[in-house]
Write an enzyme that holds these catalytic residues in place. Sequence first.
Site: not given
Length: 694
Positions: A185, A270
Amino acid sequence: MISMTRFRSLTRHLAALAAAGLVLATAAHAAGQSFTLDGPSPGPAFDGVGAVSGGGGTSVLLKDYPEPQRSQILDILFKPKFAASMQTLYIEIGSDGNATQGSEPTHMRTRTDHNYRRGYEWWLMSEAKKRNPALTLDACAWGAPGWVGNGNFWSQDMCDYYVDWVKGLKSTYGLTLDSIGCRNERGVNTDWVKEFRKTLDANGLASLPIHAFDDPGNEHMWDWIPDLAKDPALNQAVAIVGNHCLTQAPEPAAVRETLRRLHKKVWNTEDHVYNADGAFYPDAYSCALGAVHRFNVNFIDHDATKIVNWYLVGSTYGIEPYADQPPAMYANSPWSGHYAFKPIIWAYAHYGQFTQVGWHYVEGGCAHLAGGGSVVTMRSPTGGDYSVIAETAGAKAPQTLHFTIDGSLSHKALCVWRTTREAEFVRQADIAPDASGVFTVTLEPDAIYSLSTTRGQQKGSFADVPADKPFPFPYRDDFDHYRVASNFGYLPHYTADIVGVFEIANRPDGHGKCLRQVVNHKVTSWAPEWKPYTVLGDARWTDYQVSADISFDDGGWAGVMGRVCLTGNGWDNDPNGYYARLGADGACSIVLASDQIKGTRDRPLAMGVVPGWKAAGWHTVMLRFQGAKLTMLVDGQAVLTANDHTYPAGMAGLITGGNHDARYTALFDNLTVNRVDGGPVPPTVFAQDRTPIY
């Protein structure tokens, strides 16, 4: 094998018909929705469902469980055809930095340091593979030690750092990593991933595929995909496009077409087990139902062949962020041996006990259901076994499904397993196809179903799980019982490092073991970091005293914490609570820490200097709570008092720091939590069946 483009075209045509309430078979099936399973034309290979350990420190208390409970928890998560039967495990590669809940230690604290015993993820991977040799292993870093690239994550240092970790996994534990990410991320760097590919290839890891760039669920995470078609080196470097929360940020049509044309796998690296609006589900069963919905529609709508949920097991303290809904089960009471199932365990079971990595999605068997819900079908690449997994989230009435199978699929009877709000993972009556290969099943609303020609499934569980008990009080750890620190991953029982790393170490004076905060430079962390601190205990503690013997390595300050009732929000890691700090220069203070305080997030309540201060040796620092009265003692003498009623209860902890938010190491011994003015506390006795992890 059928191409992804043709498979998706046919499957979407089926979904469109379903949405219109149409059927695909004869008039005899007009009362329901029909599916024709085309076994000879298998779709994409299935790469598994599983969960993340890390991001960060999410499994920290699992390592401290006694036997047999620790092995039972691992069986529940990973043992095939037993309970969850997870098929893939995604591991955080530690950096010494916070990565949501807490921090995990690095294997390379300096450029010349190589230690593959730090932390517990190595142990967890070994235990998972021991139970299921077919389980796949994936890994990614959230951050990096400060020396990597001199603070630049996207560097050759980071390529080498990854290679060292992968080789250490193989040389020390005999485990082969199946895939690896770039960074969790934190954006896109297409130049770096090409260098990463070259570095892997040059180190004998040409077969290790890279997934990129594992960004959070937003529309910008697909912006780099057109470059794959323009840049051959980038196309060669990235084997898999991995992103997060695909249902919240679906691929644009042009992106989907590009990925299919380039034959790129798509993984949801995720998912957060939230509902479609990105919020928590209203209850635990809705979460389980929603998880299977996500597993199904990640493929139906987004081409994703692997889905991992954040996160694996709730082995964090309740004051840490996201302690409740995301994990598959609770295992956060190692002092009692208690653990608890969550309904989402059976969401994993409905996939894990009926499919395997390497099976293929079946043409004609993957679609949204007309009355609410979804269905996917997968088949074994050898033989004719197949499984159908359906969920009916949001359905208002029962739905009847008709399946027609061809001669390449088994005509054996299918076992049927169902989960509802009232009864989880219960076997129903088998269903047998008729002579023409047709069978029918009626699905109840808000339920999960798995139908399969395979056998051996079971609702795995263990009897006599110990009752939950409070954290031991009074409590004392002198750390001397960790005779070989590496056998414990250098981490003591029950502490949860939030920022920095507090490791078991030898006392410099040769008098046994102690705890050392080891991070002396800022890391390239996933999120903004507060000061290094670790916590333990019971959030319900009110009036008590916490103390530790402290020795300074090279300056800075160190102290003890109390009434800690929050450790951040999942982005920052600012605690709510109090701490007493003692500087190497004798300066001392009682400090209120609060996420409501702007800037440094803390404010001194009292300040002073220890009379007759001498820095050498060890000094006992104590923080005592009596209602709103806070007292700091150094070497048994009260040096400061303050009054504050902001936080009436919370856990204990240790903390280090320095001027201008610098990082300093420090030593701690005889960590003690006691009644106010309580007598001497003997070292807490840990059960003999609480064995080292290595």
